[in-house]
Design an enzyme around this catalytic site. Structure first.
Site, mmCIF file in Angstrom:
data_model
loop_
_atom_site.group_PDB
_atom_site.id
_atom_site.type_symbol
_atom_site.label_atom_id
_atom_site.label_comp_id
_atom_site.label_asym_id
_atom_site.label_seq_id
_atom_site.Cartn_x
_atom_site.Cartn_y
_atom_site.Cartn_z
ATOM 1 N N ASP A 1 0.773 -1.327 0.096
ATOM 2 C CA ASP A 1 0.061 0.074 0.121
ATOM 3 C C ASP A 1 0.742 1.277 -0.047
ATOM 4 O OD1 ASP A 1 -0.695 -0.689 3.305
ATOM 5 O OD2 ASP A 1 0.981 -0.491 2.395
ATOM 6 N N ASN B 1 -7.649 -3.049 14.476
ATOM 7 C CA ASN B 1 -8.811 -3.385 13.837
ATOM 8 C C ASN B 1 -8.998 -4.441 12.879
ATOM 9 O OD1 ASN B 1 -8.016 -2.242 11.506
ATOM 10 N ND2 ASN B 1 -9.104 -0.587 11.440
ATOM 11 N N HIS C 1 -7.250 -4.908 10.062
ATOM 12 C CA HIS C 1 -6.947 -4.636 8.533
ATOM 13 C C HIS C 1 -5.446 -5.200 8.201
ATOM 14 C CE1 HIS C 1 -4.830 -0.880 9.910
ATOM 15 N NE2 HIS C 1 -4.015 -1.477 9.119
ATOM 16 N N GLU D 1 -9.445 -1.929 5.281
ATOM 17 C CA GLU D 1 -10.137 -1.625 6.498
ATOM 18 C C GLU D 1 -11.513 -2.710 6.550
ATOM 19 O OE1 GLU D 1 -8.614 -0.073 8.553
ATOM 20 O OE2 GLU D 1 -8.364 2.056 8.061
HETATM 21 N N1 LIG Z 1 -1.104 0.017 6.151
HETATM 22 C C1 LIG Z 1 -0.339 -0.585 7.119
HETATM 23 C C2 LIG Z 1 -0.446 -1.847 7.437
HETATM 24 O O1 LIG Z 1 0.291 -2.814 6.457
HETATM 25 C C3 LIG Z 1 0.013 -2.387 8.966
HETATM 26 O O2 LIG Z 1 -0.067 -3.915 9.017
HETATM 27 C C4 LIG Z 1 -0.623 -1.685 10.121
HETATM 28 C C5 LIG Z 1 0.018 -2.134 11.498
HETATM 29 O O3 LIG Z 1 1.062 -1.448 11.626
HETATM 30 P P1 LIG Z 1 2.014 -1.735 12.826
HETATM 31 O O4 LIG Z 1 2.775 -2.883 12.529
HETATM 32 O O5 LIG Z 1 2.717 -0.531 13.332
HETATM 33 O O6 LIG Z 1 1.155 -2.003 14.198
HETATM 34 O O7 LIG Z 1 -0.410 -0.278 9.628
HETATM 35 C C6 LIG Z 1 -0.716 0.195 8.555
HETATM 36 O O8 LIG Z 1 -2.119 0.659 8.372
#
Ligand SMILES: N[C@@H]1[C@@H](O)[C@H](O)[C@@H](COP(=O)(O)O)O[C@@H]1O
Length: 259
Positions: A67, A136, A138, A143
């Site tokens: 992304d 959440n 995702h 989402e």
């Molecule tokens: N788009 C990214 C996701 O790909 C990632 O998994 C998520 C969790 O991030 P973290 O690993 O910092 O909790 O954050 C963002 O939303």
């Protein structure tokens, strides 16, 4: 779904780095799907170290990131392109031409999404997709309420995700509320998926993903439908799992059978 429960984030990173190393050993020109966020950072540090020690080469590897924020230029310090350059690509022997991140400044974002899907297909699909997990549930920026068959597209971020990711932006800085993300259908086409989650804050999403119903309310739960998923978590992220003893028993049996 294989569930690996390890003592801490460092052990999770070492396990994930070994899975990536084994994939590249099977196929030097592997196509890897990569994730951002704080969870994969330790894994990327492990990969950098292994390249530095001459144990691993990304020379022929191609990568596709999950992304990117819509509205951030590739050279913006908070873009996911900058994140990947800073935390992985600049430190390994990968050909930058072989690294793909959705274009956050595309003049025609819809076309950029379609082009991204075509680029993944032209590369022969993804051999190993690395995922993090949002609090959440995702994956990527898919989402809750995302179609479980979705493709690469523009997605609106929830207020929870915006709040969770605000830590990467200065108070007076523009923080995008839109993204381009690989879809859930796109992710499911990867031949192998490794999802990483660490920390107590991910425990509810981990439990819903592994033991809950398959539902767009927890997009990661769709991974129950994929034939080759490894969920690698630490004790803190595993603490709400009702069948954690069974998962650990399975892994002990697997290790015994491999001896
Ligand atoms: N788009 C990214 C996701 O790909 C990632 O998994 C998520 C969790 O991030 P973290 O690993 O910092 O909790 O954050 C963002 O939303």
């Amino acid at each position: 779904m294989k569930v690996i429960i390890l003592p801490d984030a460092q052990a999770v990173a070492e396990y994930a780095a070994t899975q990536i190393q084994q994939q590249i050993a099977r196929r030097a020109d592997s196509v890897l799907g990569l994730a951002t966020g704080s969870t994969p950072l330790h894994t990327y540090a492990q990969l950098i170290e292994r390249v530095r020690r001459g144990k691993l080469s990304f020379r022929a590897v191609r990568t596709f990131n999950l992304d990117e924020y819509l509205g951030l230029a590739a050279d913006h310090p908070q873009s996911y392109r900058s994140f990947m350059d800073q935390h992985l690509f600049s430190h390994i022997d990968i050909n930058r031409e072989n690294t793909y991140v959705p274009d956050g400044m595309a003049t025609d974002p819809q076309q950029a999404c379609a082009d991204y899907e075509l680029a993944i297909r032209a590369a022969g699909g993804i051999d190993l997709q690395l995922l993090g997990l949002g609090r959440n549930g995702h994956i990527g920026f898919n989402e809750p309420s995302s179609s479980l068959g979705s493709r690469t597209r523009i997605k609106t971020l929830t207020s929870a995700t915006i709040a969770d990711n605000a830590r990467f932006f200065h108070a007076d800085e523009f923080q995008p509320h839109l993204s381009i993300t690989m879809g859930i259908g796109t992710i499911l086409e990867a031949r192998q998926i490794t999802l990483l989650a660490t920390g107590e804050s991910k425990a509810p999403a981990v439990q819903a993903m592994i033991e809950g119903a398959i539902s767009a309310a927890c997009p990661a739960s769709i991974l129950q439908m994929h034939p080759n998923v490894t969920v690698v978590i630490d004790e803190a992220a595993a603490q709400q799992l009702k069948m954690r003893d069974f998962y650990q028993h399975i892994e002990q049996e697997n290790q015994r059978l491999q001896r």
